[in-house]
Design a protein around this motif. Structure first.
Motif, PDB file in Angstrom:
ATOM      1  N   LEU A  98       0.949   0.659  -7.181  1.00 27.97           N
ATOM      2  CA  LEU A  98      -0.489   0.905  -7.184  1.00 27.97           C
ATOM      3  C   LEU A  98      -0.991   0.647  -8.596  1.00 27.97           C
ATOM      4  O   LEU A  98      -0.315   1.010  -9.570  1.00 27.97           O
ATOM      5  CB  LEU A  98      -0.764   2.365  -6.782  1.00 27.97           C
ATOM      6  N   VAL A 147       0.841   2.854   1.470  1.00 25.26           N
ATOM      7  CA  VAL A 147       1.492   2.263   0.287  1.00 25.26           C
ATOM      8  C   VAL A 147       2.929   2.769   0.171  1.00 25.26           C
ATOM      9  O   VAL A 147       3.842   1.993  -0.121  1.00 25.26           O
ATOM     10  CB  VAL A 147       0.679   2.564  -0.998  1.00 25.26           C
ATOM     11  N   ASN A 151       3.461  -0.623   3.934  1.00 23.41           N
ATOM     12  CA  ASN A 151       2.612  -1.241   4.956  1.00 23.41           C
ATOM     13  C   ASN A 151       3.283  -1.346   6.337  1.00 23.41           C
ATOM     14  O   ASN A 151       2.923  -2.184   7.148  1.00 23.41           O
ATOM     15  CB  ASN A 151       2.131  -2.620   4.493  1.00 23.41           C
ATOM     16  N   PRO A 160      -2.897  -6.694   6.143  1.00 19.58           N
ATOM     17  CA  PRO A 160      -2.751  -5.988   4.859  1.00 19.58           C
ATOM     18  C   PRO A 160      -3.392  -4.596   4.910  1.00 19.58           C
ATOM     19  O   PRO A 160      -4.267  -4.262   4.114  1.00 19.58           O
ATOM     20  CB  PRO A 160      -3.481  -6.918   3.882  1.00 19.58           C
ATOM     21  N   ASP A 162      -2.355  -1.687   4.062  1.00 19.37           N
ATOM     22  CA  ASP A 162      -2.233  -0.889   2.841  1.00 19.37           C
ATOM     23  C   ASP A 162      -3.302  -1.262   1.818  1.00 19.37           C
ATOM     24  O   ASP A 162      -3.898  -0.398   1.185  1.00 19.37           O
ATOM     25  CB  ASP A 162      -0.832  -0.991   2.245  1.00 19.37           C
ATOM     26  N   GLU A 163      -3.583  -2.569   1.686  1.00 17.50           N
ATOM     27  CA  GLU A 163      -4.624  -3.011   0.755  1.00 17.50           C
ATOM     28  C   GLU A 163      -6.009  -2.586   1.232  1.00 17.50           C
ATOM     29  O   GLU A 163      -6.840  -2.127   0.438  1.00 17.50           O
ATOM     30  CB  GLU A 163      -4.571  -4.526   0.576  1.00 17.50           C
ATOM     31  N   THR A 166      -6.391   1.081   0.755  1.00 15.53           N
ATOM     32  CA  THR A 166      -6.560   1.409  -0.664  1.00 15.53           C
ATOM     33  C   THR A 166      -7.996   1.163  -1.101  1.00 15.53           C
ATOM     34  O   THR A 166      -8.598   1.991  -1.792  1.00 15.53           O
ATOM     35  CB  THR A 166      -5.565   0.597  -1.528  1.00 15.53           C
ATOM     36  N   TRP A 167      -8.559   0.028  -0.702  1.00 15.64           N
ATOM     37  CA  TRP A 167      -9.961  -0.231  -1.042  1.00 15.64           C
ATOM     38  C   TRP A 167     -10.888   0.794  -0.388  1.00 15.64           C
ATOM     39  O   TRP A 167     -11.843   1.258  -1.010  1.00 15.64           O
ATOM     40  CB  TRP A 167     -10.360  -1.659  -0.655  1.00 15.64           C
TER      41      TRP A 167
END
Length: 191
Positions: A98, A147, A151, A160, A162-163, A166-167
């Motif tokens: 991260l 994360v 994923n 994606p 996890d991405e 996160t956003w």
């Protein structure tokens, strides 16, 4: 000490367990599922994190249902959430899973809202957790878990998650912080 407060304390005591399994240099083994390789340490950390996070709603539910809401519980519950999330974020930064700025933004928001609550408390006001604040906590838990577990299972399908999570975590964290300050600007104006 009542049951709800014991559950909250258990969440706090699970924080170093999560960190230990994420950061310990001794690896107890790895396993693979398709192209995904994960250590057992990471899996254990994720499971303990999920267990700890799942107690968040349980302690509050028990306290309200049994009418055993205490000032200690009102203090410990948000503290436990912040410790769990902050420890996980810092551990994931240490593991280079991260980006540091994400952890800084999220932890800074937590300090800022806690500061706002302290100023309000000094003036005899209580700033209760908002629905947006509770949503923020759950989005953080989902993103951090995604994360931690690399994923899984979304990575198999090229998603994606996890991405994206996160956003979503960053956006909802910032927005909920803004919301607390906007709705409680009178606390700052008259301090």
């Amino acid at each position: 000490m009542n049951l709800a407060n014991r559950i909250t304390l258990a969440r706090i005591f699970l924080v170093p367990v999560v960190m230990f399994f994420l950061l310990v240099r001794y690896n107890i083994g790895t396993f693979s599922i398709g192209s995904l390789t994960m250590t057992y340490n990471e899996l254990i950390a994720a499971l303990v994190f999920i267990l700890a996070a799942s107690t968040d709603g349980l302690d509050g539910y028990i306290a309200r249902k049994k009418k055993i809401v205490t000032n200690l519980g009102k203090f410990l519950d948000p503290l436990a959430d912040k410790l769990l999330v902050s420890a996980a974020l810092i551990s994931l930064v240490e593991m280079q899973r991260l980006e540091a700025w994400i952890a800084i933004v999220i932890i800074s928001r937590e300090f800022a809202v806690t500061g706002l609550r302290l100023v309000a408390a000094a003036e005899g006001q209580v700033i209760a957790a908002s629905a947006l604040g509770k949503l923020k906590t759950w989005v953080q838990i989902v993103a951090i878990t995604a994360v931690m577990i690399r994923n899984f299972p979304f990575g198999f399908f090229g998603i994606p998650f996890d991405e994206l999570a996160t956003w979503a975590m960053v956006i909802i964290t910032i927005y909920s912080g803004y919301d607390y300050f906007a709705k409680n600007r009178n606390v700052i104006q008259y301090s």
